[in-house]
Each structure stands twice: as structure tokens, then as C-alpha cells.
Design a protein around this motif. Structure first.
Motif, PDB file in Angstrom:
ATOM      1  N   THR A  10      39.605  46.468  44.155  1.00  0.00           N
ATOM      2  CA  THR A  10      40.832  47.016  43.593  1.00  0.00           C
ATOM      3  C   THR A  10      41.028  46.707  42.108  1.00  0.00           C
ATOM      4  OG1 THR A  10      42.080  45.085  44.351  1.00  0.00           O
ATOM      5  CG2 THR A  10      42.031  46.984  45.803  1.00  0.00           C
ATOM      6  N   MET A  11      40.374  45.652  41.609  1.00  0.00           N
ATOM      7  CA  MET A  11      40.580  45.272  40.213  1.00  0.00           C
ATOM      8  C   MET A  11      39.428  44.394  39.750  1.00  0.00           C
ATOM      9  SD  MET A  11      42.055  42.305  38.572  1.00  0.00           S
ATOM     10  CE  MET A  11      42.772  42.022  37.001  1.00  0.00           C
ATOM     11  N   ALA A  12      39.035  44.548  38.509  1.00  0.00           N
ATOM     12  CA  ALA A  12      38.033  43.677  37.905  1.00  0.00           C
ATOM     13  C   ALA A  12      38.272  43.672  36.405  1.00  0.00           C
ATOM     14  CB  ALA A  12      36.626  44.172  38.208  1.00  0.00           C
ATOM     15  N   ASP A  13      38.301  42.495  35.809  1.00  0.00           N
ATOM     16  CA  ASP A  13      38.515  42.439  34.371  1.00  0.00           C
ATOM     17  C   ASP A  13      37.968  41.139  33.800  1.00  0.00           C
ATOM     18  OD1 ASP A  13      39.250  43.593  31.988  1.00  0.00           O
ATOM     19  OD2 ASP A  13      41.347  43.820  32.529  1.00  0.00           O
ATOM     20  N   LEU A  85      41.243  50.212  40.152  1.00  0.00           N
ATOM     21  CA  LEU A  85      42.453  50.551  39.412  1.00  0.00           C
ATOM     22  C   LEU A  85      42.560  49.876  38.056  1.00  0.00           C
ATOM     23  CD1 LEU A  85      44.986  50.510  42.377  1.00  0.00           C
ATOM     24  CD2 LEU A  85      43.788  52.469  41.376  1.00  0.00           C
ATOM     25  N   GLU A  86      42.315  48.603  38.008  1.00  0.00           N
ATOM     26  CA  GLU A  86      42.479  47.873  36.761  1.00  0.00           C
ATOM     27  C   GLU A  86      41.123  47.355  36.305  1.00  0.00           C
ATOM     28  OE1 GLU A  86      45.488  44.491  35.412  1.00  0.00           O
ATOM     29  OE2 GLU A  86      46.036  45.449  37.302  1.00  0.00           O
ATOM     30  N   GLY A  87      40.795  47.535  35.049  1.00  0.00           N
ATOM     31  CA  GLY A  87      39.512  47.079  34.542  1.00  0.00           C
ATOM     32  C   GLY A  87      38.413  48.111  34.714  1.00  0.00           C
ATOM     33  N   GLY A  88      38.469  48.855  35.798  1.00  0.00           N
ATOM     34  CA  GLY A  88      37.529  49.941  36.026  1.00  0.00           C
ATOM     35  C   GLY A  88      36.215  49.514  36.633  1.00  0.00           C
ATOM     36  N   PRO A  89      35.419  50.505  37.016  1.00  0.00           N
ATOM     37  CA  PRO A  89      34.141  50.229  37.678  1.00  0.00           C
ATOM     38  C   PRO A  89      33.121  49.533  36.783  1.00  0.00           C
ATOM     39  CG  PRO A  89      34.406  52.585  37.294  1.00  0.00           C
ATOM     40  CD  PRO A  89      35.706  51.940  36.936  1.00  0.00           C
ATOM     41  N   THR A  90      33.185  49.768  35.482  1.00  0.00           N
ATOM     42  CA  THR A  90      32.225  49.112  34.580  1.00  0.00           C
ATOM     43  C   THR A  90      32.401  47.601  34.624  1.00  0.00           C
ATOM     44  OG1 THR A  90      32.123  51.038  33.153  1.00  0.00           O
ATOM     45  CG2 THR A  90      31.425  48.950  32.194  1.00  0.00           C
ATOM     46  N   ARG A  91      33.636  47.130  34.525  1.00  0.00           N
ATOM     47  CA  ARG A  91      33.901  45.682  34.579  1.00  0.00           C
ATOM     48  C   ARG A  91      33.489  45.110  35.934  1.00  0.00           C
ATOM     49  NH1 ARG A  91      33.812  45.151  29.721  1.00  0.00           N
ATOM     50  NH2 ARG A  91      35.669  45.135  28.445  1.00  0.00           N
ATOM     51  N   ARG A  93      31.125  46.208  37.943  1.00  0.00           N
ATOM     52  CA  ARG A  93      29.659  46.138  38.001  1.00  0.00           C
ATOM     53  C   ARG A  93      29.122  44.978  37.161  1.00  0.00           C
ATOM     54  NH1 ARG A  93      30.201  51.700  37.119  1.00  0.00           N
ATOM     55  NH2 ARG A  93      30.222  52.816  39.091  1.00  0.00           N
ATOM     56  N   GLU A  94      29.737  44.743  36.002  1.00  0.00           N
ATOM     57  CA  GLU A  94      29.318  43.609  35.164  1.00  0.00           C
ATOM     58  C   GLU A  94      29.490  42.299  35.923  1.00  0.00           C
ATOM     59  OE1 GLU A  94      31.833  43.839  31.739  1.00  0.00           O
ATOM     60  OE2 GLU A  94      30.789  45.573  30.904  1.00  0.00           O
ATOM     61  N   CYS A  95      30.654  42.109  36.511  1.00  0.00           N
ATOM     62  CA  CYS A  95      30.940  40.887  37.259  1.00  0.00           C
ATOM     63  C   CYS A  95      29.933  40.702  38.391  1.00  0.00           C
ATOM     64  CB  CYS A  95      32.370  40.933  37.793  1.00  0.00           C
ATOM     65  SG  CYS A  95      32.835  39.487  38.767  1.00  0.00           S
ATOM     66  N   LEU A  96      29.707  41.752  39.156  1.00  0.00           N
ATOM     67  CA  LEU A  96      28.789  41.668  40.293  1.00  0.00           C
ATOM     68  C   LEU A  96      27.362  41.397  39.839  1.00  0.00           C
ATOM     69  CD1 LEU A  96      30.271  44.524  42.480  1.00  0.00           C
ATOM     70  CD2 LEU A  96      30.657  42.052  42.674  1.00  0.00           C
ATOM     71  N   SER A  97      26.990  41.938  38.689  1.00  0.00           N
ATOM     72  CA  SER A  97      25.662  41.678  38.140  1.00  0.00           C
ATOM     73  C   SER A  97      25.484  40.195  37.844  1.00  0.00           C
ATOM     74  CB  SER A  97      25.459  42.507  36.872  1.00  0.00           C
ATOM     75  OG  SER A  97      24.244  42.173  36.265  1.00  0.00           O
ATOM     76  N   PHE A  98      26.485  39.576  37.222  1.00  0.00           N
ATOM     77  CA  PHE A  98      26.393  38.143  36.922  1.00  0.00           C
ATOM     78  C   PHE A  98      26.379  37.304  38.195  1.00  0.00           C
ATOM     79  CE2 PHE A  98      28.325  39.456  32.720  1.00  0.00           C
ATOM     80  CZ  PHE A  98      27.131  39.330  32.028  1.00  0.00           C
ATOM     81  N   LEU A  99      27.075  37.755  39.244  1.00  0.00           N
ATOM     82  CA  LEU A  99      27.009  37.049  40.528  1.00  0.00           C
ATOM     83  C   LEU A  99      25.587  37.083  41.069  1.00  0.00           C
ATOM     84  CD1 LEU A  99      30.242  38.258  42.377  1.00  0.00           C
ATOM     85  CD2 LEU A  99      29.843  36.023  41.335  1.00  0.00           C
ATOM     86  N   GLU A 100      24.945  38.241  40.980  1.00  0.00           N
ATOM     87  CA  GLU A 100      23.569  38.376  41.482  1.00  0.00           C
ATOM     88  C   GLU A 100      22.565  37.618  40.629  1.00  0.00           C
ATOM     89  OE1 GLU A 100      22.450  41.928  43.938  1.00  0.00           O
ATOM     90  OE2 GLU A 100      23.658  42.864  42.349  1.00  0.00           O
TER      91      GLU A 100
END
Length: 113
Positions: A10-13, A85-91, A93-100
Motif C-alpha cells: 500500500t505504501m513505500a517511501d 498509493l504513496e511513494g509509488g511502485p518505483t520506491r 521495487r527499490e526497497c525490495l531490491s535492497f531486501l534481496e
């Protein structure tokens, strides 16, 4: 881990502390869970990320191992759509990339972007 199976992101930033990430997702129990990925800085330069923390709806925190973080990222990645909704899909994906990547800034484990 103290989270339910994710059903939507729902949100990533990025936070204004130098680059920490914050992501919210809804679990299969219809409750929201948060993932915090704290930035690690040296001389005000981002060098990586510390271990992520998942908070359940009660605010209880679980520090994830990088193996658990990568597994969570694999669960969340297919759920990243334009409806973040907030931050958008780009943010997101960035977060998930760093998790991986285990907190590294690059796939080879280096700190260069």
C-alpha cells in the motif's frame, strides 16, 4: 516472523534521514504491517542498509535475518503494481531490491550504486 502472508503493497517511501526505506503492506488478515529498512551512513554517505524490521499491527517488532528479508521480498515483489498509493511502485521495487541484496547497494555486495 510476526507477519501474515502479504496480499498488497500500500505504501513505500524513503525517509529524510539519509535514505531509510519504509514500506506498508496488507496481510491476509486484512491488517497492515510495516517494514523498515534503516540506512547505514559513513561520513554522511550511504554505504548500505541495516537489518530490516517488520512491525505487526500491535507494534511488535521482529528483526529479520537477510534470508528472511529476501523471502519476504519475493512474496511482496509480485504485489507491486501501480496501485501503490504513496511513494509509488518505483520506491517499493527499490526497497525490495535492497531486501534481496542483503542490505548491499549493488548485486556484488559492494557499496557502489
Amino acid at each position: 516472523m510476526t507477519h501474515m502472508r502479504p496480499v498488497s503493497v500500500t505504501m513505500a517511501d524513503i525517509l529524510r534521514d539519509g535514505g531509510s526505506y519504509f514500506l506498508l503492506y496488507e496481510g491476509s488478515d486484512s491488517k497492515r504491517y510495516s517494514v523498515s529498512l534503516p540506512v547505514e551512513l559513513r561520513d554522511d554517505v550511504r554505504v548500505g542498509y541495516g537489518k530490516p524490521v517488520v512491525r505487526n499491527p500491535k507494534g511488535e517488532a521482529t528483526v529479520l535475518s537477510w534470508t528472511e528479508a529476501a523471502a519476504l521480498a519475493r512474496e511482496l515483489t509480485p504485489l507491486v503494481t501501480q496501485s501503490v498509493l504513496e511513494g509509488g511502485p518505483t520506491r517499493a521495487r527499490e526497497c525490495l531490491s535492497f531486501l534481496e541484496l542483503g542490505g548491499a547497494l549493488a548485486p556484488d555486495g559492494s557499496t557502489s550504486t
